[in-house]
Design a protein around this motif. Structure first.
Motif, mmCIF file in Angstrom:
data_model
loop_
_atom_site.group_PDB
_atom_site.id
_atom_site.type_symbol
_atom_site.label_atom_id
_atom_site.label_comp_id
_atom_site.label_asym_id
_atom_site.label_seq_id
_atom_site.Cartn_x
_atom_site.Cartn_y
_atom_site.Cartn_z
ATOM 1 N N TRP A 1 0.829 -1.206 0.000
ATOM 2 C CA TRP A 1 0.000 0.000 0.000
ATOM 3 C C TRP A 1 0.862 1.254 0.000
ATOM 4 O O TRP A 1 0.563 2.227 -0.703
ATOM 5 N N LEU A 2 1.934 1.254 0.792
ATOM 6 C CA LEU A 2 2.855 2.384 0.789
ATOM 7 C C LEU A 2 3.497 2.572 -0.587
ATOM 8 O O LEU A 2 3.663 3.695 -1.066
ATOM 9 N N ARG A 3 3.840 1.450 -1.193
ATOM 10 C CA ARG A 3 4.500 1.514 -2.502
ATOM 11 C C ARG A 3 3.558 2.069 -3.573
ATOM 12 O O ARG A 3 3.979 2.833 -4.450
ATOM 13 N N GLY B 1 1.928 5.782 -2.005
ATOM 14 C CA GLY B 1 2.924 6.793 -1.668
ATOM 15 C C GLY B 1 3.485 7.537 -2.859
ATOM 16 O O GLY B 1 4.076 8.604 -2.695
ATOM 17 N N ARG B 2 3.328 6.968 -4.050
ATOM 18 C CA ARG B 2 3.794 7.621 -5.272
ATOM 19 C C ARG B 2 5.270 8.006 -5.184
ATOM 20 O O ARG B 2 5.651 9.165 -5.308
ATOM 21 N N GLY B 3 6.088 7.010 -4.929
ATOM 22 C CA GLY B 3 7.522 7.232 -4.853
ATOM 23 C C GLY B 3 8.020 7.605 -3.482
ATOM 24 O O GLY B 3 9.174 8.029 -3.344
ATOM 25 N N PHE B 4 7.180 7.450 -2.446
ATOM 26 C CA PHE B 4 7.592 7.836 -1.096
ATOM 27 C C PHE B 4 8.786 7.012 -0.623
ATOM 28 O O PHE B 4 9.802 7.567 -0.181
ATOM 29 N N LEU C 1 9.334 14.407 1.964
ATOM 30 C CA LEU C 1 9.181 14.295 3.409
ATOM 31 C C LEU C 1 8.869 15.627 4.081
ATOM 32 O O LEU C 1 8.345 15.644 5.184
ATOM 33 N N SER C 2 9.187 16.732 3.470
ATOM 34 C CA SER C 2 9.076 18.013 4.147
ATOM 35 C C SER C 2 7.900 18.859 3.671
ATOM 36 O O SER C 2 7.832 20.042 3.992
ATOM 37 N N PHE D 1 2.221 8.445 5.950
ATOM 38 C CA PHE D 1 3.196 7.541 5.340
ATOM 39 C C PHE D 1 4.412 7.367 6.244
ATOM 40 O O PHE D 1 4.920 6.254 6.412
ATOM 41 N N ILE D 2 4.888 8.474 6.816
ATOM 42 C CA ILE D 2 6.059 8.408 7.686
ATOM 43 C C ILE D 2 5.758 7.564 8.925
ATOM 44 O O ILE D 2 6.552 6.698 9.311
#
Length: 259
Positions: free
Chosen positions: A74-76, A79-82, A100-101, A110-111
């Protein structure tokens, strides 16, 4: 007459098939694997914290693995490249932290989820190697310790940044802590999951592979921390005190638990 001879031959062969008494005694004297009557844990190999076949244990591991892989997928996808940006920031010399910022709620989610997944894999590995028999409650206990230490660590860095009027340095250090925390756990997670499915003879090899990978990632973490502190012209004395008090001492405690 021929049939009687055949019957007699078969009877003689049957009567001659007996186990020697010495062999029976030797088998009966063989030590049995240690068994905990309360938890039904079986020590397959001395010093190896593996567990005998148990339906609750096996189902628990499978459920954890499925949930872990689903959340990573799900993160992958969402996240769209997170995750890619996290690894790029960790290993790259450039200060690229755009994903991240940005400060959106989605990125914070996500973090947080990535850190939880990372710390859960670290806790599973520590619980596997520090106890004679793996217990999920021990993994939960180590997860709470790691997560609590991470929160306290970031709080101490915030206090230092406010005290020495260097909030930008504190923000960069906290960003590095978050990224390195995600990378450390997620990178060794496949090997940690493999610990529960390989043969006991392969556990030692996996342990050394996990330890080597963990040390390499820690070296990258130290390099980034030193670069951040040096870039903001932090005193060498303060830098040494910071690294010894908040980085090296916890690693020594972890090494003492595992070895």
């Amino acid at each position: 007459m021929l049939e009687e001879q055949v019957v007699d031959s078969v009877a003689q062969v049957r009567d001659s098939i007996w186990f020697p008494a010495s062999l029976v005694e030797e088998v009966s004297r063989m030590p049995l694997p240690p068994l905990d009557t309360i938890s039904d844990y079986v020590g397959l190999v001395e010093g190896t914290p593996l567990k005998g076949w148990d339906i609750h244990f096996t189902s628990g591991i499978l459920i954890y693995m499925v949930v872990f892989l689903v959340l990573v997928a799900w993160l992958r996808l969402q996240g769209r490249g997170f995750l890619l940006s996290v690894y790029f920031y960790f290993f790259s010399r450039k200060k690229d932290a755009a994903v991240l910022s940005e400060g959106t709620r989605q990125n914070y989610a996500f973090i947080f989820l990535s850190i939880c997944l990372s710390f859960s894999s670290l806790a599973m590995g520590i619980a596997f190697f520090t106890s004679q028999s793996f217990v999920f409650s021990n993994a939960l206990f180590y997860f709470l310790i790691i997560f609590g230490y991470h929160i306290v660590y970031m709080g101490v860095v915030r206090i230092f940044g406010w005290t020495f009027n260097n909030r930008h340095c504190a923000s960069d250090v906290i960003l590095n802590l978050r990224v390195s925390g995600i990378v450390l756990g997620l990178s060794i997670s496949p090997l940690v999951l493999a610990l529960f499915f390989v043969t006991p003879s392969a556990v030692g090899m996996l342990f050394h592979v996990i330890l080597t990978l963990f040390v390499i990632l820690l070296i990258f973490r130290f390099i980034r921390l030193i670069k951040i502190l040096y870039g903001y012209k932090v005193s060498i004395l303060y830098m040494i005190l910071y690294l010894c008090g908040l980085e090296i001492v916890p690693i020594l405690v972890l090494y003492k638990l595992l070895v």
